[in-house]
Enzyme design. Structure first.
Site, PDB file in Angstrom:
ATOM      1  NE  ARG A 166      -3.886  12.522  -2.146  1.00 16.82           N
ATOM      2  CZ  ARG A 166      -4.241  13.118  -0.999  1.00 16.82           C
ATOM      3  NH1 ARG A 166      -3.611  12.820   0.129  1.00 16.82           N
ATOM      4  NH2 ARG A 166      -5.240  13.982  -0.965  1.00 16.82           N
ATOM      5  CB  SER A 242      -6.549  14.229  -7.814  1.00 18.32           C
ATOM      6  OG  SER A 242      -7.464  15.052  -7.134  1.00 18.32           O
ATOM      7  CD  GLU A 343      -4.013  11.742  -5.906  1.00 14.64           C
ATOM      8  OE1 GLU A 343      -3.704  12.957  -5.850  1.00 14.64           O
ATOM      9  OE2 GLU A 343      -5.054  11.291  -5.422  1.00 14.64           O
TER      10      GLU A 343
HETATM   11  C1  LIG Z   1     -14.324  10.290  -7.784  1.00 14.16           C
HETATM   12  C2  LIG Z   1     -13.044   9.994  -7.033  1.00 14.16           C
HETATM   13  C3  LIG Z   1     -12.684  10.775  -5.951  1.00 14.16           C
HETATM   14  C4  LIG Z   1     -11.509  10.520  -5.243  1.00 14.16           C
HETATM   15  N1  LIG Z   1     -11.188  11.322  -4.191  1.00 14.16           N
HETATM   16  C5  LIG Z   1     -10.049  11.068  -3.498  1.00 14.16           C
HETATM   17  C6  LIG Z   1      -9.698  11.893  -2.386  1.00 14.16           C
HETATM   18  O1  LIG Z   1     -10.413  12.803  -2.017  1.00 14.16           O
HETATM   19  N2  LIG Z   1      -8.541  11.623  -1.750  1.00 14.16           N
HETATM   20  C7  LIG Z   1      -7.728  10.595  -2.116  1.00 14.16           C
HETATM   21  O2  LIG Z   1      -6.691  10.405  -1.463  1.00 14.16           O
HETATM   22  N3  LIG Z   1      -8.038   9.806  -3.157  1.00 14.16           N
HETATM   23  C8  LIG Z   1      -9.173  10.007  -3.850  1.00 14.16           C
HETATM   24  N4  LIG Z   1      -9.494   9.219  -4.921  1.00 14.16           N
HETATM   25  C9  LIG Z   1      -8.566   8.150  -5.340  1.00 14.16           C
HETATM   26  C10 LIG Z   1      -8.948   6.744  -4.815  1.00 14.16           C
HETATM   27  O3  LIG Z   1     -10.278   6.694  -4.390  1.00 14.16           O
HETATM   28  C11 LIG Z   1      -8.039   6.318  -3.671  1.00 14.16           C
HETATM   29  O4  LIG Z   1      -6.700   6.306  -4.086  1.00 14.16           O
HETATM   30  C12 LIG Z   1      -8.409   4.931  -3.124  1.00 14.16           C
HETATM   31  O5  LIG Z   1      -7.702   4.656  -1.949  1.00 14.16           O
HETATM   32  C13 LIG Z   1      -8.149   3.822  -4.136  1.00 14.16           C
HETATM   33  O6  LIG Z   1      -8.724   2.654  -3.601  1.00 14.16           O
HETATM   34  P1  LIG Z   1      -9.053   1.420  -4.502  1.00 14.16           P
HETATM   35  O7  LIG Z   1      -9.468   0.301  -3.586  1.00 14.16           O
HETATM   36  O8  LIG Z   1     -10.011   1.773  -5.551  1.00 14.16           O
HETATM   37  O9  LIG Z   1      -7.621   1.095  -5.110  1.00 14.16           O
HETATM   38  P2  LIG Z   1      -7.255   0.625  -6.596  1.00 14.16           P
HETATM   39  O10 LIG Z   1      -7.557   1.714  -7.539  1.00 14.16           O
HETATM   40  O11 LIG Z   1      -7.863  -0.688  -6.873  1.00 14.16           O
HETATM   41  O12 LIG Z   1      -5.686   0.467  -6.453  1.00 14.16           O
HETATM   42  C14 LIG Z   1      -4.872   1.602  -6.286  1.00 14.16           C
HETATM   43  C15 LIG Z   1      -3.440   1.140  -5.994  1.00 14.16           C
HETATM   44  O13 LIG Z   1      -3.397   0.508  -4.727  1.00 14.16           O
HETATM   45  C16 LIG Z   1      -2.921  -0.832  -4.852  1.00 14.16           C
HETATM   46  N5  LIG Z   1      -3.709  -1.654  -3.908  1.00 14.16           N
HETATM   47  C17 LIG Z   1      -5.052  -1.706  -3.801  1.00 14.16           C
HETATM   48  N6  LIG Z   1      -5.397  -2.540  -2.799  1.00 14.16           N
HETATM   49  C18 LIG Z   1      -4.233  -3.015  -2.281  1.00 14.16           C
HETATM   50  C19 LIG Z   1      -3.927  -3.947  -1.242  1.00 14.16           C
HETATM   51  N7  LIG Z   1      -4.879  -4.562  -0.510  1.00 14.16           N
HETATM   52  N8  LIG Z   1      -2.615  -4.217  -0.994  1.00 14.16           N
HETATM   53  C20 LIG Z   1      -1.638  -3.617  -1.713  1.00 14.16           C
HETATM   54  N9  LIG Z   1      -1.867  -2.743  -2.715  1.00 14.16           N
HETATM   55  C21 LIG Z   1      -3.156  -2.451  -2.984  1.00 14.16           C
HETATM   56  C22 LIG Z   1      -3.181  -1.222  -6.294  1.00 14.16           C
HETATM   57  O14 LIG Z   1      -2.286  -2.232  -6.718  1.00 14.16           O
HETATM   58  C23 LIG Z   1      -2.948   0.106  -6.996  1.00 14.16           C
HETATM   59  O15 LIG Z   1      -1.575   0.304  -7.200  1.00 14.16           O
HETATM   60  C24 LIG Z   1     -10.674   9.454  -5.645  1.00 14.16           C
HETATM   61  C25 LIG Z   1     -11.046   8.657  -6.739  1.00 14.16           C
HETATM   62  C26 LIG Z   1     -12.232   8.924  -7.424  1.00 14.16           C
HETATM   63  C27 LIG Z   1     -12.621   8.060  -8.581  1.00 14.16           C
END
Ligand SMILES: Cc1cc2nc3c(=O)[nH]c(=O)nc-3n(C[C@H](O)[C@H](O)[C@H](O)COP(=O)(O)OP(=O)(O)OC[C@H]3O[C@@H](n4cnc5c(N)ncnc54)[C@H](O)[C@@H]3O)c2cc1C
Length: 347
Positions: A166, A242, A343
């Protein structure tokens, strides 16, 4: 190109937690050019900027954000083949699960267990997403980003991304510095679907000849059961997945925890020995030992089906979620002397 900057944009609709005030400025950046221009705009206004993907790992303050939110939405992509390997470069704004679905449909191995994770391709390296025995660090061959301090394009190979559990360069030393514009993945045309994780072993029992599509279907069903999907037609909770990471403790600390648990939890799936003598332990196990399953305080609670997910049940506020998280963290620390790291990103 004229940048479409919107003012006082409500952020609660941009996150899966459905919590948070307005962003002072918001841009949907559909091209790399507009990402550049957005950074320029923030510099001209002397305000900070925040890079947003699908908002699925984010808890936003009710006060909102006094800066520019750059919503990564560029979706260009390219596929090349090289023997048994297929390389796919994807724009940061591509929806992660659409990409997984595409790879599974093309019978590419190595990504099937990452089905159903919400969010975007650009965020996938940030916290090195992982689930059910696979993680993205095993697939990423390069990450391209804009260095916001110089405006230059930079390309990182896998080692330079400094991936661990992570964690990566992008949520540690390089946090806020790099705007990821595209990610290059290398997948295999030959292989075996990964069904070693205990939930999958249980699902398939002794079945053999399992296809990648069957693994994807299984993962989506397991995730739905746990309320860990954010997809049309599936049941899910308002949460950010998480909230806490699984902690890693020393061998002697692990023995103390084992004593503290008093045999309450002794199945094999709650701790994982690491390469050194350290042990990674299930944060869910520690939390359940203190609170039981599905503990709730007012409008915030633990998901009854996935203890690590903190859920917004009924228009909870940012403060209510933070207070609830602190209660969990303090209680687990008092009982086991284990610090739970978050996380989820807080804005
Ligand atoms: C129901 C649910 C289930 C999930 N299951 C998992 C799982 O099984 N495993 C897991 O690892 N995670 C899981 N997650 C967490 C999440 O989906 C991941 O962390 C995902 O990668 C976040 O993507 P996002 O585009 O929504 O990022 P955001 O939430 O929009 O951003 C997250 C972080 O990344 C940064 N960021 C986003 N895009 C960029 C970019 N292009 N360049 C630089 N920084 C950036 C943002 O500034 C922020 O700090 C889950 C979340 C939910 C709601």
């Amino acid at each position: 190109m004229l940048l479409n900057v919107q003012r006082n944009y409500p952020m609660c609709e941009l996150t899966t937690f459905k919590i948070g005030g307005a962003a002072r400025f918001y841009v949907k950046a559909e091209s790399i050019g507009s990402v550049y221009e957005s950074v320029e705009f923030a510099n001209q206004q002397s305000i900070p900027f925040y890079v947003l993907g699908g908002g699925s790992n984010l808890l936003v303050s009710d006060k909102g954000y006094d800066g520019l939110v750059i919503h990564m939405s560029n979706t260009e992509s390219e596929t090349t083949k090289d023997g048994e390997c297929v390389h796919k470069s994807c724009g940061a704004g591509v929806v992660w699960d659409s990409f997984v679905n595409e790879c599974v449909s093309e019978n590419l191995f190595g990504i099937e267990c990452l089905s159903g994770i919400p969010g975007t391709v650009g965020a996938s390296p940030v916290q090195n997403i992982g689930a059910y025995g696979q993680s993205v660090d095993n697939l990423i061959s390069a990450v391209t980003a804009i260095d916001a301090t110089t405006g230059d394009f930079v390309k990182f190979n896998n080692a330079e991304c400094k991936f661990s559990y992570r964690k990566s360069l992008f949520n540690s030393d390089g946090f806020g510095k790099y705007i990821i514009t595209s990610v290059r993945f290398t997948l295999k045309l030959v292989g075996k679907p990964n069904v070693k994780y205990h939930d999958l072993e249980k699902y398939f029992l002794k079945e053999t000849d399992i296809t990648l599509q069957e693994v994807r279907t299984a993962i989506l069903k397991i995730r739905e059961y746990k309320g860990m999907l954010q997809m049309e037609g599936y049941r899910g909770f308002k949460c950010a997945g998480s909230f806490f990471k699984n902690p890693v403790v020393s061998a002697s600390h692990f023995d103390e925890i084992l004593d503290g648990l008093n045999g309450a939890k002794s199945d094999r799936n709650w701790y994982w020995p690491q390469v050194d003598s350290d042990v990674k332990i299930s944060a869910a196990c520690l939390i359940e030992n203190c609170f039981g399953k599905g503990y709730r305080a007012g409008r915030v609670g633990l998901s009854p089906n996935h203890t690590l997910a903190v859920v917004n049940y009924d228009n909870a506020t940012f403060t209510e979620v933070m207070d609830f998280a602190k209660l969990i963290e303090d209680t687990v620390y008092e009982r086991f002397k284990v610090t739970l790291d978050r996380e989820v990103q807080i804005l």
